[in-house]
Design a protein around this motif. Structure first.
Motif, PDB file in Angstrom:
ATOM      1  N   GLU A  62       0.607  -1.268   0.082  1.00 51.98           N
ATOM      2  CA  GLU A  62       0.028   0.123  -0.036  1.00 51.98           C
ATOM      3  C   GLU A  62       0.704   1.069   0.158  1.00 51.98           C
ATOM      4  O   GLU A  62       1.759   1.473   0.677  1.00 51.98           O
ATOM      5  CB  GLU A  62      -0.811   0.015   1.507  1.00 51.98           C
ATOM      6  N   VAL A  64       1.030   5.489  -0.189  1.00 51.53           N
ATOM      7  CA  VAL A  64      -0.022   6.865  -0.302  1.00 51.53           C
ATOM      8  C   VAL A  64       1.000   7.912  -0.813  1.00 51.53           C
ATOM      9  O   VAL A  64       2.112   8.064  -0.445  1.00 51.53           O
ATOM     10  CB  VAL A  64      -0.165   7.224   1.444  1.00 51.53           C
ATOM     11  N   GLY A  66       0.879  11.939  -1.338  1.00 50.17           N
ATOM     12  CA  GLY A  66       0.134  12.908  -0.827  1.00 50.17           C
ATOM     13  C   GLY A  66      -0.836  13.766  -1.710  1.00 50.17           C
ATOM     14  O   GLY A  66      -1.866  13.988  -1.409  1.00 50.17           O
ATOM     15  N   GLY A  69      -3.581  10.402  -3.337  1.00 48.84           N
ATOM     16  CA  GLY A  69      -4.398   9.305  -2.581  1.00 48.84           C
ATOM     17  C   GLY A  69      -3.673   8.135  -2.053  1.00 48.84           C
ATOM     18  O   GLY A  69      -2.546   8.170  -2.166  1.00 48.84           O
ATOM     19  N   THR A  70      -4.283   7.013  -1.695  1.00 56.21           N
ATOM     20  CA  THR A  70      -3.914   6.073  -1.202  1.00 56.21           C
ATOM     21  C   THR A  70      -4.284   4.953  -2.334  1.00 56.21           C
ATOM     22  O   THR A  70      -5.421   4.460  -2.856  1.00 56.21           O
ATOM     23  CB  THR A  70      -4.487   5.314   0.187  1.00 56.21           C
ATOM     24  N   THR A  72      -3.269   0.620  -3.802  1.00 53.50           N
ATOM     25  CA  THR A  72      -2.826  -0.812  -3.760  1.00 53.50           C
ATOM     26  C   THR A  72      -1.697  -1.004  -4.868  1.00 53.50           C
ATOM     27  O   THR A  72      -2.416  -1.133  -5.916  1.00 53.50           O
ATOM     28  CB  THR A  72      -3.821  -1.637  -3.368  1.00 53.50           C
ATOM     29  N   ASP A 194       9.096   6.585   3.666  1.00 55.22           N
ATOM     30  CA  ASP A 194       8.799   7.838   2.937  1.00 55.22           C
ATOM     31  C   ASP A 194       9.582   8.032   1.900  1.00 55.22           C
ATOM     32  O   ASP A 194      10.781   7.530   1.492  1.00 55.22           O
ATOM     33  CB  ASP A 194       9.277   8.971   3.922  1.00 55.22           C
ATOM     34  N   GLY A 206       5.434  10.999  -0.584  1.00 56.76           N
ATOM     35  CA  GLY A 206       4.415   9.782  -0.368  1.00 56.76           C
ATOM     36  C   GLY A 206       4.928   9.207   0.815  1.00 56.76           C
ATOM     37  O   GLY A 206       5.970   9.189   1.051  1.00 56.76           O
ATOM     38  N   ARG A 207       4.465   7.921   0.749  1.00 58.26           N
ATOM     39  CA  ARG A 207       4.900   6.808   1.728  1.00 58.26           C
ATOM     40  C   ARG A 207       4.225   5.486   1.574  1.00 58.26           C
ATOM     41  O   ARG A 207       3.238   5.222   1.173  1.00 58.26           O
ATOM     42  CB  ARG A 207       4.387   7.204   3.181  1.00 58.26           C
ATOM     43  N   VAL A 209       3.400   2.264   3.208  1.00 55.06           N
ATOM     44  CA  VAL A 209       3.116   2.031   4.497  1.00 55.06           C
ATOM     45  C   VAL A 209       2.934   0.521   4.760  1.00 55.06           C
ATOM     46  O   VAL A 209       3.049   0.217   6.024  1.00 55.06           O
ATOM     47  CB  VAL A 209       1.552   2.821   4.960  1.00 55.06           C
TER      48      VAL A 209
END
Length: 230
Positions: A62, A64, A66, A69-70, A72, A194, A206-207, A209
């Motif tokens: 997953e 993200v 910024g 959005g998020t 998969t 990150d 972004g990241r 996660v």
């Protein structure tokens, strides 16, 4: 024909019994599989994964972004061969046998709805030491392995942009049964990573996660690649 006396017969029976026990023990030892051991030879480069990966998804994570959005993301195609250089085995303060590893090759492609095609590859300019160590003293395996590395990352949604990890990715498995790790070994991202624009260090965009990677089975049976370090 002379029939052996009771004493002679007892000796013969005893020798037969001893022979049967020795044969049984020898057969058992011969049939016993070789015990898996942590790598002991430093300076060699080992392939930690098959070199003929099936086309199914071998990882999923997953991410993200910024401004977007998020998402998969799933791995696509065959990843590049994961190659690690083995270091000198030592005893940690806790007493466990530990072997440092250095990733010299890792990478892959993926896809996420909304991001399009993605790609990551090793950032060799920022090396990080990986390691594998036994869970319990003197047991060798099962072991714990952490694959630590910095990487570059691109996505189709942001053409021309190259991103890189701010902190190293740490992929960890708490149940490694041999080295190289066998098919079915599962790794999880130990800590979120990150991402920053490589041309603008310090600007986090972004990241990642979560991430889960399973070493797949090769379509053909081959011996692990093992070569001397360059």
């Amino acid at each position: 024909m002379k029939i052996p006396g009771r004493r002679s017969l007892a000796v013969v029976c005893f020798l037969i019994l001893v022979g049967a026990v020795v044969f049984s023990a020898t057969s058992t030892l011969a049939a016993k599989p070789e015990r898996a051991m942590l790598p002991q030879v430093a300076g060699v480069v080992v392939a930690c994964g098959p070199d003929d990966t099936p086309p199914e998804h071998y990882d999923q994570h997953e991410i993200v972004i910024g401004s977007l959005g998020t998402f998969t993301e799933v791995g696509t195609g065959a990843p590049s061969q994961i190659m690690v250089e083995v270091g000198n085995q030592f005893l940690a303060k806790s007493g466990q046998k530990t072997v440092p590893l250095k990733i010299v090759s890792i990478g892959g492609t993926g896809f996420a709805e909304g991001l399009g095609a993605t790609r990551f590859w090793l950032d060799a300019t920022r090396p990080v030491t990986s390691a594998i160590w036994e869970k319990q003293l003197g047991t060798e395996f099962p072991a714990i392995q952490e694959m630590r590395f910095h990487f570059f990352y691109t996505m189709e949604a942001m053409p021309g942009k190259v991103f890189r990890s701010v902190n190293p990715a740490v992929m960890r498995s708490d149940d490694v049964r041999a080295f190289p790790p066998p098919p079915g070994t599962v790794y999880h991202l130990a800590k979120a990573v990150d991402l920053e624009d490589a041309s603008e260090p310090g600007v986090v965009i972004g990241r990642i996660v979560s991430n889960r990677v399973v070493i797949p089975k090769s379509r053909v049976s081959r011996e692990p690649v093992l070569r001397g370090a360059n």
